[in-house]
Design a protein around this motif. Structure first.
Motif, mmCIF file in Angstrom:
data_model
loop_
_atom_site.group_PDB
_atom_site.id
_atom_site.type_symbol
_atom_site.label_atom_id
_atom_site.label_comp_id
_atom_site.label_asym_id
_atom_site.label_seq_id
_atom_site.Cartn_x
_atom_site.Cartn_y
_atom_site.Cartn_z
ATOM 1 N N MET A 60 -35.767 -11.821 -35.001
ATOM 2 C CA MET A 60 -35.068 -10.884 -35.859
ATOM 3 C C MET A 60 -33.565 -11.028 -35.612
ATOM 4 N N SER A 61 -32.826 -11.344 -36.656
ATOM 5 C CA SER A 61 -31.393 -11.531 -36.489
ATOM 6 C C SER A 61 -30.667 -10.191 -36.453
ATOM 7 N N SER A 62 -29.479 -10.234 -35.864
ATOM 8 C CA SER A 62 -28.708 -9.027 -35.657
ATOM 9 C C SER A 62 -27.228 -9.340 -35.887
ATOM 10 N N THR A 63 -26.503 -8.410 -36.507
ATOM 11 C CA THR A 63 -25.055 -8.539 -36.666
ATOM 12 C C THR A 63 -24.411 -7.241 -36.212
ATOM 13 N N VAL A 64 -23.453 -7.376 -35.293
ATOM 14 C CA VAL A 64 -22.768 -6.214 -34.739
ATOM 15 C C VAL A 64 -21.267 -6.479 -34.775
ATOM 16 N N THR A 65 -20.496 -5.449 -35.105
ATOM 17 C CA THR A 65 -19.035 -5.543 -35.075
ATOM 18 C C THR A 65 -18.525 -4.737 -33.894
ATOM 19 N N TYR A 66 -17.710 -5.387 -33.095
ATOM 20 C CA TYR A 66 -17.108 -4.769 -31.916
ATOM 21 C C TYR A 66 -15.623 -4.558 -32.159
ATOM 22 N N THR A 67 -15.074 -3.483 -31.629
ATOM 23 C CA THR A 67 -13.637 -3.232 -31.668
ATOM 24 C C THR A 67 -13.056 -3.775 -30.370
ATOM 25 N N VAL A 68 -11.996 -4.588 -30.524
ATOM 26 C CA VAL A 68 -11.393 -5.249 -29.373
ATOM 27 C C VAL A 68 -9.915 -4.892 -29.302
ATOM 28 N N SER A 69 -9.454 -4.519 -28.128
ATOM 29 C CA SER A 69 -8.057 -4.166 -27.913
ATOM 30 C C SER A 69 -7.284 -5.367 -27.384
ATOM 31 N N GLY A 70 -6.075 -5.579 -27.926
ATOM 32 C CA GLY A 70 -5.180 -6.593 -27.393
ATOM 33 C C GLY A 70 -5.023 -7.843 -28.226
ATOM 34 N N MET A 71 -5.879 -8.077 -29.206
ATOM 35 C CA MET A 71 -5.731 -9.278 -30.035
ATOM 36 C C MET A 71 -4.561 -9.087 -31.004
ATOM 37 N N SER A 72 -3.721 -10.130 -31.129
ATOM 38 C CA SER A 72 -2.578 -9.993 -32.026
ATOM 39 C C SER A 72 -2.290 -11.235 -32.857
ATOM 40 N N CYS A 73 -3.045 -12.322 -32.661
ATOM 41 C CA CYS A 73 -2.722 -13.559 -33.379
ATOM 42 C C CYS A 73 -3.941 -14.465 -33.488
ATOM 43 N N GLY A 74 -3.761 -15.579 -34.136
ATOM 44 C CA GLY A 74 -4.836 -16.552 -34.303
ATOM 45 C C GLY A 74 -5.324 -17.120 -32.980
ATOM 46 N N HIS A 75 -4.423 -17.300 -32.031
ATOM 47 C CA HIS A 75 -4.825 -17.794 -30.714
ATOM 48 C C HIS A 75 -5.770 -16.790 -30.044
ATOM 49 N N CYS A 76 -5.459 -15.504 -30.191
ATOM 50 C CA CYS A 76 -6.318 -14.448 -29.643
ATOM 51 C C CYS A 76 -7.712 -14.530 -30.261
ATOM 52 N N GLU A 77 -7.760 -14.662 -31.577
ATOM 53 C CA GLU A 77 -9.040 -14.763 -32.291
ATOM 54 C C GLU A 77 -9.846 -15.942 -31.761
ATOM 55 N N LYS A 78 -9.174 -17.083 -31.583
ATOM 56 C CA LYS A 78 -9.858 -18.296 -31.122
ATOM 57 C C LYS A 78 -10.396 -18.113 -29.713
ATOM 58 N N SER A 79 -9.587 -17.528 -28.826
ATOM 59 C CA SER A 79 -10.017 -17.317 -27.438
ATOM 60 C C SER A 79 -11.265 -16.443 -27.366
ATOM 61 N N VAL A 80 -11.250 -15.320 -28.083
ATOM 62 C CA VAL A 80 -12.391 -14.411 -28.084
ATOM 63 C C VAL A 80 -13.607 -15.093 -28.716
ATOM 64 N N SER A 81 -13.406 -15.749 -29.845
ATOM 65 C CA SER A 81 -14.514 -16.421 -30.531
ATOM 66 C C SER A 81 -15.178 -17.460 -29.648
ATOM 67 N N GLU A 82 -14.378 -18.261 -28.953
ATOM 68 C CA GLU A 82 -14.945 -19.308 -28.099
ATOM 69 C C GLU A 82 -15.769 -18.728 -26.957
ATOM 70 N N GLU A 83 -15.298 -17.655 -26.338
ATOM 71 C CA GLU A 83 -16.037 -17.052 -25.226
ATOM 72 C C GLU A 83 -17.345 -16.417 -25.696
ATOM 73 N N VAL A 84 -17.309 -15.709 -26.821
ATOM 74 C CA VAL A 84 -18.508 -15.029 -27.318
ATOM 75 C C VAL A 84 -19.509 -16.038 -27.876
ATOM 76 N N ALA A 85 -19.017 -17.105 -28.480
ATOM 77 C CA ALA A 85 -19.895 -18.092 -29.119
ATOM 78 C C ALA A 85 -20.851 -18.777 -28.149
ATOM 79 N N VAL A 86 -20.503 -18.845 -26.874
ATOM 80 C CA VAL A 86 -21.374 -19.530 -25.912
ATOM 81 C C VAL A 86 -22.494 -18.646 -25.360
ATOM 82 N N LEU A 87 -22.500 -17.375 -25.733
ATOM 83 C CA LEU A 87 -23.584 -16.495 -25.282
ATOM 84 C C LEU A 87 -24.908 -16.941 -25.902
#
Length: 72
Positions: free
Chosen positions: A1-28
């Motif tokens: 069963m697939s799941s989609t969740v949206t999390y609120t994250v503090s401190g992101m301000s740019c594309g580099h921030c988005e990439k850093s968070v995406s890369e860490e979460v993607a390996v879970l």
């Protein structure tokens, strides 16, 4: 069963921030897609099944940001 969740994250301000968070979460285990939005301060995670919030929090922490909330 697939799941989609949206999390609120503090401190992101740019594309580099988005990439850093995406890369860490993607390996879970089970994660199929990650969409980070610095302007909205959110990360939307799709997975094969439910993810433990602690796992997502640890990945976001590893990227240098803070998980502050969640909505299904």
């Amino acid at each position: 069963m697939s799941s989609t969740v949206t999390y609120t994250v503090s401190g992101m301000s740019c594309g580099h921030c988005e990439k850093s968070v995406s890369e860490e979460v993607a390996v879970l285990p089970g994660v199929t897609s990650v969409a980070a939005d610095a302007k909205a301060g959110t990360v939307t995670v799709s997975s094969d099944g439910p993810l433990a919030d602690d796992q997502v929090r640890a990945a976001i922490d590893e990227a240098g940001y803070e998980l502050v909330g969640r909505s299904a």
